[in-house]
Design a protein around this motif. Structure first.
Motif, PDB file in Angstrom:
ATOM      1  N   PRO A  24     132.322  24.710 119.321  1.00 52.78           N
ATOM      2  CA  PRO A  24     132.540  23.592 118.812  1.00 52.78           C
ATOM      3  C   PRO A  24     133.755  22.787 119.912  1.00 52.78           C
ATOM      4  O   PRO A  24     134.658  23.440 120.005  1.00 52.78           O
ATOM      5  N   HIS A  25     133.619  21.749 120.225  1.00 53.41           N
ATOM      6  CA  HIS A  25     134.437  20.887 120.933  1.00 53.41           C
ATOM      7  C   HIS A  25     135.763  20.768 119.596  1.00 53.41           C
ATOM      8  O   HIS A  25     136.913  20.709 119.999  1.00 53.41           O
ATOM      9  N   VAL A  26     135.220  20.150 118.496  1.00 54.82           N
ATOM     10  CA  VAL A  26     136.300  19.870 117.532  1.00 54.82           C
ATOM     11  C   VAL A  26     135.427  20.387 116.323  1.00 54.82           C
ATOM     12  O   VAL A  26     134.417  20.143 116.038  1.00 54.82           O
ATOM     13  N   GLU A  27     136.420  20.866 115.342  1.00 57.28           N
ATOM     14  CA  GLU A  27     136.061  21.316 114.242  1.00 57.28           C
ATOM     15  C   GLU A  27     137.130  20.977 113.031  1.00 57.28           C
ATOM     16  O   GLU A  27     138.377  20.989 113.220  1.00 57.28           O
ATOM     17  N   TYR A  28     136.566  20.483 111.767  1.00 61.35           N
ATOM     18  CA  TYR A  28     137.331  20.186 110.839  1.00 61.35           C
ATOM     19  C   TYR A  28     137.180  21.260 109.548  1.00 61.35           C
ATOM     20  O   TYR A  28     135.765  21.105 109.277  1.00 61.35           O
ATOM     21  N   ASP A  29     138.093  22.007 109.373  1.00 59.49           N
ATOM     22  CA  ASP A  29     137.804  23.035 108.227  1.00 59.49           C
ATOM     23  C   ASP A  29     138.593  22.583 106.993  1.00 59.49           C
ATOM     24  O   ASP A  29     139.722  22.558 106.872  1.00 59.49           O
ATOM     25  N   ALA A  30     137.757  22.966 105.795  1.00 61.95           N
ATOM     26  CA  ALA A  30     138.406  22.592 104.513  1.00 61.95           C
ATOM     27  C   ALA A  30     139.112  23.994 104.126  1.00 61.95           C
ATOM     28  O   ALA A  30     138.324  24.799 103.905  1.00 61.95           O
ATOM     29  N   PRO A  31     140.332  23.938 103.887  1.00 58.83           N
ATOM     30  CA  PRO A  31     140.964  25.389 103.649  1.00 58.83           C
ATOM     31  C   PRO A  31     140.968  25.589 101.886  1.00 58.83           C
ATOM     32  O   PRO A  31     141.052  26.725 101.478  1.00 58.83           O
ATOM     33  N   GLU A  32     140.537  24.502 101.320  1.00 58.63           N
ATOM     34  CA  GLU A  32     140.591  24.782  99.759  1.00 58.63           C
ATOM     35  C   GLU A  32     139.358  24.306  99.195  1.00 58.63           C
ATOM     36  O   GLU A  32     138.362  24.963  99.016  1.00 58.63           O
ATOM     37  N   GLN A  33     139.278  23.070  98.811  1.00 60.15           N
ATOM     38  CA  GLN A  33     137.932  22.592  98.553  1.00 60.15           C
ATOM     39  C   GLN A  33     137.030  22.162  99.338  1.00 60.15           C
ATOM     40  O   GLN A  33     137.349  21.757 100.448  1.00 60.15           O
ATOM     41  N   PRO A  34     135.671  22.452  99.093  1.00 54.34           N
ATOM     42  CA  PRO A  34     134.717  22.130 100.120  1.00 54.34           C
ATOM     43  C   PRO A  34     134.594  20.320 100.411  1.00 54.34           C
ATOM     44  O   PRO A  34     134.948  19.650  99.479  1.00 54.34           O
ATOM     45  N   ILE A  35     134.238  20.246 101.347  1.00 55.62           N
ATOM     46  CA  ILE A  35     133.780  18.732 101.824  1.00 55.62           C
ATOM     47  C   ILE A  35     132.564  18.350 101.098  1.00 55.62           C
ATOM     48  O   ILE A  35     131.535  18.965 101.606  1.00 55.62           O
ATOM     49  N   LYS A  36     132.767  17.246 100.382  1.00 50.04           N
ATOM     50  CA  LYS A  36     131.598  16.581  99.574  1.00 50.04           C
ATOM     51  C   LYS A  36     131.105  15.682 100.507  1.00 50.04           C
ATOM     52  O   LYS A  36     131.488  14.934 101.282  1.00 50.04           O
ATOM     53  N   HIS A  37     129.596  15.322 100.167  1.00 51.30           N
ATOM     54  CA  HIS A  37     129.151  14.151 100.956  1.00 51.30           C
ATOM     55  C   HIS A  37     129.066  14.287 102.164  1.00 51.30           C
ATOM     56  O   HIS A  37     129.024  13.422 103.044  1.00 51.30           O
ATOM     57  N   TRP A  38     128.571  15.408 102.886  1.00 50.35           N
ATOM     58  CA  TRP A  38     128.629  15.692 104.183  1.00 50.35           C
ATOM     59  C   TRP A  38     127.600  14.786 104.977  1.00 50.35           C
ATOM     60  O   TRP A  38     128.115  14.590 106.151  1.00 50.35           O
ATOM     61  N   PRO A  39     126.354  14.638 104.506  1.00 46.41           N
ATOM     62  CA  PRO A  39     125.618  13.682 105.284  1.00 46.41           C
ATOM     63  C   PRO A  39     126.276  12.241 105.721  1.00 46.41           C
ATOM     64  O   PRO A  39     126.081  11.802 106.869  1.00 46.41           O
ATOM     65  N   GLN A  40     127.173  11.617 104.696  1.00 47.41           N
ATOM     66  CA  GLN A  40     127.549  10.314 104.852  1.00 47.41           C
ATOM     67  C   GLN A  40     128.964  10.492 106.047  1.00 47.41           C
ATOM     68  O   GLN A  40     129.075   9.541 106.771  1.00 47.41           O
ATOM     69  N   LYS A  41     129.538  11.693 105.856  1.00 49.30           N
ATOM     70  CA  LYS A  41     130.601  11.931 106.857  1.00 49.30           C
ATOM     71  C   LYS A  41     130.189  12.285 108.306  1.00 49.30           C
ATOM     72  O   LYS A  41     130.811  11.995 109.119  1.00 49.30           O
ATOM     73  N   VAL A  42     128.897  12.976 108.234  1.00 48.16           N
ATOM     74  CA  VAL A  42     128.414  13.225 109.737  1.00 48.16           C
ATOM     75  C   VAL A  42     128.161  11.998 110.415  1.00 48.16           C
ATOM     76  O   VAL A  42     128.406  11.797 111.600  1.00 48.16           O
ATOM     77  N   ALA A  43     127.247  11.043 109.550  1.00 50.38           N
ATOM     78  CA  ALA A  43     127.120   9.694 110.015  1.00 50.38           C
ATOM     79  C   ALA A  43     128.405   9.008 110.334  1.00 50.38           C
ATOM     80  O   ALA A  43     128.409   8.243 111.487  1.00 50.38           O
ATOM     81  N   LEU A  44     129.392   8.960 109.583  1.00 49.92           N
ATOM     82  CA  LEU A  44     130.707   8.379 110.008  1.00 49.92           C
ATOM     83  C   LEU A  44     131.336   8.910 111.117  1.00 49.92           C
ATOM     84  O   LEU A  44     131.566   7.974 112.131  1.00 49.92           O
ATOM     85  N   LEU A  45     131.328  10.003 111.650  1.00 52.96           N
ATOM     86  CA  LEU A  45     131.976  10.694 112.436  1.00 52.96           C
ATOM     87  C   LEU A  45     131.019  10.213 113.873  1.00 52.96           C
ATOM     88  O   LEU A  45     131.467  10.227 114.984  1.00 52.96           O
ATOM     89  N   GLU A  46     129.742  10.238 113.676  1.00 51.42           N
ATOM     90  CA  GLU A  46     129.089   9.992 114.970  1.00 51.42           C
ATOM     91  C   GLU A  46     129.134   8.462 115.207  1.00 51.42           C
ATOM     92  O   GLU A  46     128.667   8.079 116.203  1.00 51.42           O
TER      93      GLU A  46
ATOM     94  N   GLN B 238     121.302  28.474 102.527  1.00 56.61           N
ATOM     95  CA  GLN B 238     121.543  30.039 102.176  1.00 56.61           C
ATOM     96  C   GLN B 238     122.934  30.188 101.936  1.00 56.61           C
ATOM     97  O   GLN B 238     123.208  30.752 101.049  1.00 56.61           O
ATOM     98  N   ALA B 239     123.812  29.935 102.600  1.00 61.09           N
ATOM     99  CA  ALA B 239     125.156  29.679 102.537  1.00 61.09           C
ATOM    100  C   ALA B 239     125.551  29.202 101.181  1.00 61.09           C
ATOM    101  O   ALA B 239     126.540  29.596 100.608  1.00 61.09           O
ATOM    102  N   GLN B 240     125.232  28.025 100.948  1.00 62.38           N
ATOM    103  CA  GLN B 240     125.385  27.158  99.892  1.00 62.38           C
ATOM    104  C   GLN B 240     124.989  28.093  98.602  1.00 62.38           C
ATOM    105  O   GLN B 240     125.934  28.001  97.518  1.00 62.38           O
ATOM    106  N   GLN B 241     123.842  28.584  98.579  1.00 67.62           N
ATOM    107  CA  GLN B 241     123.485  29.440  97.424  1.00 67.62           C
ATOM    108  C   GLN B 241     124.422  30.619  97.198  1.00 67.62           C
ATOM    109  O   GLN B 241     124.760  30.966  96.229  1.00 67.62           O
ATOM    110  N   ILE B 242     124.877  31.217  98.501  1.00 66.44           N
ATOM    111  CA  ILE B 242     125.820  32.235  98.161  1.00 66.44           C
ATOM    112  C   ILE B 242     127.060  32.008  97.703  1.00 66.44           C
ATOM    113  O   ILE B 242     127.735  32.569  97.042  1.00 66.44           O
ATOM    114  N   LEU B 243     127.777  30.795  98.093  1.00 68.98           N
ATOM    115  CA  LEU B 243     128.981  30.368  97.832  1.00 68.98           C
ATOM    116  C   LEU B 243     129.074  29.413  96.535  1.00 68.98           C
ATOM    117  O   LEU B 243     130.339  29.203  95.927  1.00 68.98           O
ATOM    118  N   GLY B 244     127.740  29.145  96.024  1.00 72.66           N
ATOM    119  CA  GLY B 244     127.942  28.255  94.793  1.00 72.66           C
ATOM    120  C   GLY B 244     128.000  26.830  95.272  1.00 72.66           C
ATOM    121  O   GLY B 244     128.446  26.121  94.236  1.00 72.66           O
TER     122      GLY B 244
END
Length: 409
Positions: free
Chosen positions: A62-84, A206-212
């Motif tokens: 990745p050129h740039v990566e935003y990692d959430a250290p505590e709570q997961p990032i919600k509504h990722w489709p809208q935020k991906v669209a915002l970043l683009e 698959q990861a979403q199922q593992i982490l709930g």
């Protein structure tokens, strides 16, 4: 100028009374040739590594990566669209990263698991170009793609099931028994370098199922930017658009030292080899000083016949340049040929010796080379300048010869 060139050629073709003069001249030409050869080959190799870093490694990580250290990032489709939509961003994708152990029969291997959405991942990464046996966009739940070296160490083949042991954090952030996840191996990453030794790709769901996690929750967002060298600036300006608490990472943090090392070593190579060429060039001073001493009677006769100081100076400058040009010619030919063939020579040596010194230690396991014509011209120009400087003193000494003193002896 034509007279000076003619005289320098005659002096060069004439036999020396002292054979040591000819030996030093040949040694100077050889030194220049070796220095130019080494510099062209070394710069081509470092150009190759830089090209592979930019076009191979940076096309996957990745050129740039935003990692959430505590709570997961919600509504990722809208935020991906915002970043683009942000300036300088070419694409964005969701990601969930996990660390765990891959197990097959009795073999264990630590892996970095990256959960992805294939349709978004192919926009920010070219890792699909290095995957065999399966297409990245066909990855689904229950499947995994492993680095080639991970699969080799585990001894697992395509179609077999791999067990993953993943840490399980309780609400009190204490570890409980590891979670087990059985996934079918459907593809291998064959890129070469560290990626092959540690990577595993699974589907995001698959990861979403593992982490709930919910379907719109992820642990990170990653971006590809148009100018990789502006990644830090873009990361900070675009990150301010996110409402989530995230850590900002760029490729400079993970691979920046590697890029800086390449530039630093390139500079050191320039300095060291140019010093070698300078020593060889200034050996010409010794040759010309002895030749002026040997030819002082000829110089005196030329001056009595009307040769000006400028003619004498030009003659010995041409004399020194001719020695340098021989070395520059052979050095350029050998350097260019070696720069072109060195990847094949390195491969042949690996096959002959049965070892690869770059295996697992660098981001590529072959020796890249990229010949840049500009580097060759710079090398030749600097060598020519140093040779001209080296010839000035003996040429000036030749012009100071007094015919009356020399012929009157």
């Amino acid at each position: 100028m034509r007279l000076s060139y003619f005289l320098s050629r005659r002096f060069r073709q004439a036999k020396h009374a002292n054979g040591f003069i000819g030996f030093i001249g040949k040694a100077s030409s050889t030194g220049i040739a070796l220095g130019i050869t080494v510099l062209i080959v070394a710069l081509s190799v470092f150009n190759g590594f830089q090209q592979q870093l930019e076009e191979r490694l940076l096309s996957v990580i990745p050129h740039v990566e935003y990692d959430a250290p505590e709570q997961p990032i919600k509504h990722w489709p809208q935020k991906v669209a915002l970043l683009e939509t942000q300036p300088g961003v070419s694409a964005a994708a969701p990601v969930i990263k996990l660390n765990g152990m891959a197990q097959f029969k009795t073999q264990l291997k630590a892996v970095e698991i990256r959960a992805i959405m294939p349709e978004h991942e192919i926009k920010v990464s070219k890792i699909s170009d290095f995957i065999s046996a399966a297409a990245l966009n066909e990855l689904s739940d229950g499947q995994v793609i492993l680095g080639q070296q991970v699969a080799k160490q585990l001894g697992v083949e395509i179609g077999e099931t791999v067990t993953f042991l993943l840490p399980d954090l309780t609400k009190e952030n204490s570890l409980s028994a590891a979670k087990k996840q059985r996934l079918t191996l459907v593809g291998l990453i064959e890129m070469g370098g560290p990626v092959d030794h540690s990577s595993a790709l699974i589907h995001l769901s698959q990861a979403q199922q593992i982490l709930g996690y919910q379907a719109d929750e992820v642990s990170g967002l990653r971006m590809a930017v148009l100018d990789v060298f502006s990644a830090n600036k873009i990361a900070m300006s675009v990150g301010a658009k996110l409402s989530d608490y995230v850590y900002v990472n760029t490729w400079f943090r993970s691979q920046g030292n590697l890029y800086q090392d390449i530039q630093m070593v390139r500079t050191i190579i320039y300095l060291v080899v140019f010093l070698i060429i300078a020593v060889a060039s200034f050996n010409i001073v010794s040759t010309l000083v002895m030749e002026v001493k040997e030819k002082q009677a000829n110089i005196a006769i030329l001056k009595t016949m009307g040769a000006t100081d400028s003619v004498i100076i030009s003659t010995f400058i041409y004399q020194g340049l001719s020695q340098a040009l021989i070395g520059m010619g052979f050095g350029t030919i050998f350097g260019v040929v070696l720069a072109i063939w060195i990847p094949d020579l390195f491969l042949w040596w690996n096959q002959f010796s049965g070892t690869n010194v770059l295996a697992g230690a660098y981001f590529v396991e072959f020796l890249p080379s990229k010949l840049v014509v500009g580097d060759v011209f710079v090398t030749l120009a600097v060598t020519t300048c140093m040779t001209c400087i080296a010839t000035i003193y003996p040429a000036w000494q030749a012009s100071r010869i007094d015919p009356a003193k020399v012929l009157g002896q």
